[in-house]
Design an enzyme around this catalytic site. Structure first.
Site, PDB file in Angstrom:
ATOM      1  N   ASP A 268      57.207 -45.495 -14.797  1.00  0.00           N
ATOM      2  CA  ASP A 268      57.069 -46.660 -13.925  1.00  0.00           C
ATOM      3  C   ASP A 268      57.203 -47.966 -14.704  1.00  0.00           C
ATOM      4  O   ASP A 268      57.687 -48.969 -14.170  1.00  0.00           O
ATOM      5  CB  ASP A 268      55.718 -46.616 -13.207  1.00  0.00           C
ATOM      6  CG  ASP A 268      55.731 -45.687 -11.998  1.00  0.00           C
ATOM      7  OD1 ASP A 268      56.813 -45.182 -11.644  1.00  0.00           O
ATOM      8  OD2 ASP A 268      54.659 -45.464 -11.406  1.00  0.00           O
TER       9      ASP A 268
ATOM     10  N   ALA B  76      45.161 -53.306 -10.277  1.00  0.00           N
ATOM     11  CA  ALA B  76      44.253 -53.766  -9.227  1.00  0.00           C
ATOM     12  C   ALA B  76      43.377 -52.637  -8.700  1.00  0.00           C
ATOM     13  O   ALA B  76      42.203 -52.853  -8.368  1.00  0.00           O
ATOM     14  CB  ALA B  76      45.054 -54.397  -8.083  1.00  0.00           C
ATOM     15  N   LEU B  77      43.922 -51.439  -8.616  1.00  0.00           N
ATOM     16  CA  LEU B  77      43.149 -50.299  -8.128  1.00  0.00           C
ATOM     17  C   LEU B  77      41.997 -49.985  -9.075  1.00  0.00           C
ATOM     18  O   LEU B  77      40.873 -49.706  -8.641  1.00  0.00           O
ATOM     19  CB  LEU B  77      44.059 -49.081  -7.962  1.00  0.00           C
ATOM     20  CG  LEU B  77      43.410 -47.817  -7.395  1.00  0.00           C
ATOM     21  CD1 LEU B  77      42.915 -48.054  -5.971  1.00  0.00           C
ATOM     22  CD2 LEU B  77      44.380 -46.644  -7.424  1.00  0.00           C
TER      23      LEU B  77
END
Length: 294
Positions: A73, A191-192
Site C-alpha cells: 500500500d 487514523a484507525l
C-alpha cells in the site's frame, strides 16, 4: 476481445529484487496481448531491463491508459499521488499480503488482469487532500495526500499545542501528540490506530482524529468534503506535518497548516468480485461467520 487499455505502465517497489521476476512475466504477458508496455525509470533500473521503454512518471501520466503497481500500500500511495493529476486508472498487485489498495494477488495476477483488460472490473474513485504550510503568510510547502495529512510532535517527547479552525470558525485549542486529517481511504490507516472511525471509500468526508489528546473529551469528528481545516501552531518545540507518512515538513510556532479537498481524484480498478467488507474482515481480523449464510 479488444481492450480499452492499449498502453500499460508497470511500476514496482523500488530497490526490491522480489519485483523483477513477476514484473518481467507480467510485461511479457501484456506484450502477448499486443499491448504497449512502459516502465517507469526507477522500476526499469531495478529490473536492469531495456526491452521496454523506460520513461519518467510525467510521460506515464500523458501516455498510459492504465498503471499497474506491484508492491504494498505504501508504494501504491506514492504512485497514486504522482499520477493523480493525470487521471490514470490504477491497479494494485500485492506481493503476498492483501492490502487495502493492492488487492490483486501476485499468484493469480495474469488471470485477474486478463478479466480487467477485457472490461470486467469495478471502478472506484477516491478523494485526495491538498495541504499547504504558511509561515509569515507565505506558503512554504505543499503536497497531496491520499491517506492523511498528520501534524505530530517531532523527535522530542513533549506534547504540541495548536488551534483548530474549520471554515474560519474556531473549533478548539488542542494539546496532544498530534492531529490526523484523514480521507476515507486513510480512515483504515494511521487514523484507525488513533481511534478514528472507519469511513466507506465511496464517501467524500474528512475525519479529524486527535492523537493522544491531553483532554479525553477531545474526540474525532467527521466533516464534509468542502471543509477547510486550519491548524495554527501555538507553543511547540518540535513538530512536523506529514503527507501519507512519506514527505514531511518541520513546523515552527505560528505556522499554519491548511488542509482542503484536492480537485484531483484517484481511480482504482478492482476485480468484479471485489468486496470492501470482505477486505475489512480479512485485514482487521474480524471473526465469526454469518448465522444464515446466503
Amino acid at each position: 476481445m479488444s481492450s480499452s487499455f492499449q498502453t500499460i505502465a508497470l511500476i514496482g517497489k523500488h530497490k526490491n529484487p522480489g519485483i523483477v521476476t513477476p514484473l518481467s512475466s507480467l510485461a511479457r504477458y501484456l506484450q502477448s496481448r499486443n499491448l504497449t508496455v512502459l516502465l517507469d525509470n526507477l522500476t526499469a533500473a531495478s529490473m536492469d531491463e531495456d526491452s521496454y521503454p523506460a520513461v519518467a512518471m510525467e510521460e506515464i501520466g500523458s501516455r498510459a491508459d492504465l498503471a499497474i503497481v506491484l508492491g504494498g500500500d505504501g508504494t501504491m500511495l506514492n504512485i497514486a499521488r504522482k499520477l493523480a493529476p493525470f487521471n490514470v486508472p490504477l491497479v494494485g498487485i500485492n506481493q503476498g499480503r492483501l492490502g487495502f489498495l493492492t488487492d490483486l494477488s501476485i499468484v493469480t495476477m495474469q488471470q485477474t488482469l486478463g478479466a480487467i483488460l477485457e472490461g470486467r472490473y469495478i471502478t472506484e474513485q477516491r478523494m485526495l487532500l491538498y495541504a499547504e504550510v504558511a509561515r509569515s503568510n507565505v506558503t512554504t510547502f505543499g503536497g497531496l495526500a491520499l491517506n492523511d495529512v498528520a501534524v505530530n510532535r517531532g523527535i522530542g517527547g513533549n506534547m504540541i499545542e495548536f488551534e483548530v479552525r474549520i471554515n474560519d470558525e474556531y473549533v478548539c485549542l488542542l494539546r496532544s501528540d498530534g492531529l490526523i486529517v484523514a480521507t476515507p481511504t486513510g480512515s483504515t490507516a494511521y487514523a484507525l490506530s488513533a481511534g478514528g472511525p472507519i469511513l466507506h471509500p465511496s464517501l467524500d468526508l474528512v475525519a479529524l482524529v486527535p492523537v493522544s489528546p491531553h483532554t479525553l473529551s477531545n474526540r474525532p469528528i467527521v466533516v464534509g468534503p468542502d471543509a477547510a481545516v486550519e491548524i495554527l501552531m501555538q507553543r511547540t518545540a518540535v513538530a512536523r506535518v506529514h503527507f501519507d507518512s512519506h514527505s514531511h515538513f518541520d513546523l515552527e510556532e505560528n505556522d499554519k497548516v491548511m488542509v482542503r479537498r484536492s480537485p484531483h481524484r484517484v481511480t482504482l480498478l478492482h476485480p468484479s468480485d471485489h468486496s470492501y467488507y470482505r477486505m475489512l474482515r480479512e485485514k482487521l481480523g474480524w471473526s465469526g461467520l454469518p448465522r444464515n449464510p446466503t
